[in-house]
Structures are given as C-alpha cells and as structure tokens.
Scaffold this active site. Structure first.
Site, PDB file in Angstrom:
ATOM      1  N   GLY A   1       0.829  -1.199   0.000  1.00 59.27           N
ATOM      2  CA  GLY A   1       0.000   0.000   0.000  1.00 59.27           C
ATOM      3  C   GLY A   1       0.860   1.243   0.000  1.00 59.27           C
ATOM      4  O   GLY A   1       2.000   1.222   0.494  1.00 59.27           O
TER       5      GLY A   1
ATOM      6  N   GLN B   1       2.825   9.980   1.062  1.00 62.57           N
ATOM      7  CA  GLN B   1       4.123   9.292   1.145  1.00 62.57           C
ATOM      8  C   GLN B   1       5.024   9.566  -0.060  1.00 62.57           C
ATOM      9  O   GLN B   1       6.210   9.253  -0.024  1.00 62.57           O
ATOM     10  CB  GLN B   1       3.926   7.776   1.284  1.00 62.57           C
ATOM     11  CG  GLN B   1       3.297   7.374   2.603  1.00 62.57           C
ATOM     12  CD  GLN B   1       3.184   5.880   2.697  1.00 62.57           C
ATOM     13  OE1 GLN B   1       2.214   5.305   2.204  1.00 62.57           O
ATOM     14  NE2 GLN B   1       4.171   5.232   3.290  1.00 62.57           N
TER      15      GLN B   1
ATOM     16  N   CYS C   1       5.627   0.107   7.286  1.00 60.92           N
ATOM     17  CA  CYS C   1       5.238   1.250   6.456  1.00 60.92           C
ATOM     18  C   CYS C   1       6.453   1.660   5.630  1.00 60.92           C
ATOM     19  O   CYS C   1       7.568   1.714   6.153  1.00 60.92           O
ATOM     20  CB  CYS C   1       4.790   2.393   7.368  1.00 60.92           C
ATOM     21  SG  CYS C   1       4.349   3.901   6.494  1.00 60.92           S
ATOM     22  N   LEU C   2       6.234   1.960   4.352  1.00 54.13           N
ATOM     23  CA  LEU C   2       7.372   2.315   3.488  1.00 54.13           C
ATOM     24  C   LEU C   2       8.058   3.601   3.948  1.00 54.13           C
ATOM     25  O   LEU C   2       9.206   3.835   3.602  1.00 54.13           O
ATOM     26  CB  LEU C   2       6.908   2.451   2.033  1.00 54.13           C
ATOM     27  CG  LEU C   2       6.480   1.138   1.348  1.00 54.13           C
ATOM     28  CD1 LEU C   2       6.004   1.410  -0.068  1.00 54.13           C
ATOM     29  CD2 LEU C   2       7.593   0.112   1.356  1.00 54.13           C
TER      30      LEU C   2
ATOM     31  N   HIS D   1      -4.730   1.484   7.616  1.00 54.82           N
ATOM     32  CA  HIS D   1      -3.384   2.095   7.693  1.00 54.82           C
ATOM     33  C   HIS D   1      -3.273   3.258   6.692  1.00 54.82           C
ATOM     34  O   HIS D   1      -2.822   4.350   7.050  1.00 54.82           O
ATOM     35  CB  HIS D   1      -2.339   1.007   7.402  1.00 54.82           C
ATOM     36  CG  HIS D   1      -0.922   1.489   7.386  1.00 54.82           C
ATOM     37  ND1 HIS D   1       0.027   1.057   8.295  1.00 54.82           N
ATOM     38  CD2 HIS D   1      -0.267   2.363   6.572  1.00 54.82           C
ATOM     39  CE1 HIS D   1       1.186   1.661   8.043  1.00 54.82           C
ATOM     40  NE2 HIS D   1       1.040   2.449   6.992  1.00 54.82           N
ATOM     41  N   GLU D   2      -3.722   3.015   5.457  1.00 56.10           N
ATOM     42  CA  GLU D   2      -3.589   4.050   4.422  1.00 56.10           C
ATOM     43  C   GLU D   2      -4.555   5.213   4.670  1.00 56.10           C
ATOM     44  O   GLU D   2      -4.220   6.370   4.429  1.00 56.10           O
ATOM     45  CB  GLU D   2      -3.809   3.456   3.027  1.00 56.10           C
ATOM     46  CG  GLU D   2      -2.881   2.309   2.649  1.00 56.10           C
ATOM     47  CD  GLU D   2      -1.393   2.634   2.799  1.00 56.10           C
ATOM     48  OE1 GLU D   2      -1.003   3.816   2.731  1.00 56.10           O
ATOM     49  OE2 GLU D   2      -0.603   1.699   3.009  1.00 56.10           O
TER      50      GLU D   2
ATOM     51  N   HIS E   1      -2.998   7.679   6.892  1.00 54.07           N
ATOM     52  CA  HIS E   1      -2.030   8.559   6.218  1.00 54.07           C
ATOM     53  C   HIS E   1      -2.709   9.822   5.685  1.00 54.07           C
ATOM     54  O   HIS E   1      -2.118  10.902   5.695  1.00 54.07           O
ATOM     55  CB  HIS E   1      -1.373   7.838   5.028  1.00 54.07           C
ATOM     56  CG  HIS E   1      -0.157   7.046   5.397  1.00 54.07           C
ATOM     57  ND1 HIS E   1       0.972   7.611   5.947  1.00 54.07           N
ATOM     58  CD2 HIS E   1       0.121   5.726   5.276  1.00 54.07           C
ATOM     59  CE1 HIS E   1       1.892   6.678   6.147  1.00 54.07           C
ATOM     60  NE2 HIS E   1       1.397   5.514   5.755  1.00 54.07           N
TER      61      HIS E   1
HETATM   62 ZN    ZN Z   1       2.252   3.655   5.831  1.00 54.69          ZN
END
Ligand code: ZN
Length: 197
Positions: free
Chosen positions: A46, A51, A93-94, A139-140, A143
């Site tokens: 994701g 991000q 998380c990236l 999670h997204e 963000h």
């Molecule tokens: Zn993340």
C-alpha cells in the site's frame, strides 16, 4: 511511468491532512500509475499520496499473496463509514524502513470512496476474509489524516526504541491516538495475537 521518492518519517507532509481530489485529470491518472510503480518497486502492499509528497486524498493497494490475487486497487476521497470489532495488527510502512510494530485495528470496516474515474464505490471488508486488505485500508486511511501507525503502537516505548535504532525521529506522545470504540472492542479480546498476513 516512473518511480517516485518515498518520504520518510519526520517529513512534515506525513502530518498534513490531505486535500480532497475534485478533478480526475490525466495528472492524477499519471500520479496513480507512478504510485503503483513506486509501491511495487519498494515491495509494499500500500502507498498513500502523502508518502510521495502529494497531500491529496488518494491511496493505492495491492494486497495479493500466494493464495489470493487482488490486483491494483485505487481509493480516492475515502471515508470509513462503519467499523466494528478489533484486532491486533503487525504493521510496517514504506515511510518507516524496517520498523514493524503492533497496533490496534478494527476487524470489519465499510469504506466509501471514488475509483480512478470518479465513480462512487462502497466496500465492506472483514478481517477473517481479507486480513491484509482490512488492515491496509485502515493504515492508508490514517495517512490521509496525518496519522501514522506508530501513533497507534500498543507499546509506545518499544516503538520508540525501534525508531531510534533506525535513526528516525522519536514517537510524539501528543499524536498518540486512542479511539474509545476500538479500545472497548479490543478490551474484550482474549489473548490477542497479532495478525501478520
Ligand atoms: Zn504507511
């Protein structure tokens, strides 16, 4: 299509509330394509627009694994309209390379959003059927509201130790998120085991 730079924890864009998307322009379509390229290149499932430094209400997912194929999923201007139950979720998380922590999540959500053509969609996702998808959407979504998974870490001190080890900024206690409905559902779980897939 091109790979974009993923911003890391500490970048202020990750704390902004993202702006809604009104025009489903070629520019947005290109951004979506680039976000998928970036997510696949980074081996993520994701990626949210903040991000890649774009504060817009958009995230992409591909929660495929060995047993299930989901393919590319795009969520624009998403809202979680129903949520219930609770689970413990092991997440990365990236924007936090090599940091994994356990957080509380709902185990059933209904999300309303627009697809990449602007068409309204609604989807109900249960943890028991789609464990990764159910957790990834939450999670997204966070963000897009400037909330990061470490804000929800069950063990705030442990998360802080992991962040320090990776030279990332400390936990901000003022950002700690407590949702009463989630806490209540979570308190009824017996011996919660973190969902990892
Ligand atoms: Zn993340």
């Amino acid at each position: 299509m091109s790979k974009l730079k993923v911003v890391k924890y500490g970048d202020p864009v990750l704390r902004q509330v993202a702006e809604p998307i009104h025009k489903f322009s070629p520019k947005i379509q290109k951004l979506i394509g680039d976000m998928f390229d970036t997510m696949y290149a980074e081996n993520g499932c994701g990626l949210a627009a903040p991000q890649v430094g774009v504060s817009k209400q958009l995230f992409v997912l591909d929660c495929s694994n060995e047993t299930k194929r989901y393919g590319k999923m795009v969520f624009i201007n998403p809202k979680i309209v129903r949520k219930k139950g609770a689970c413990l979720s092991h997440e990365g998380c990236l924007s936090f390379p090599e940091v994994f922590v356990d957080v509380k999540r709902y185990n059933e959500i209904t999300v309303r959003f627009q697809d990449m053509k602007g068409k309204p969609q609604e989807m109900t996702v249960k943890l028991e059927e789609h464990p990764l998808l159910c957790r990834a959407i939450q999670h997204e979504m966070d963000h897009l509201n400037g909330i990061l998974f470490v804000d929800l870490a069950v063990d705030q001190h442990g998360a802080d130790v992991l962040l320090k080890a990776k030279d990332l900024p400390s936990i901000d206690p003022a950002k700690n998120v407590i949702e009463p409905a989630l806490e209540e559902a979570y308190s009824q779980l017996e011996n919660p085991v973190a969902v990892t897939e």
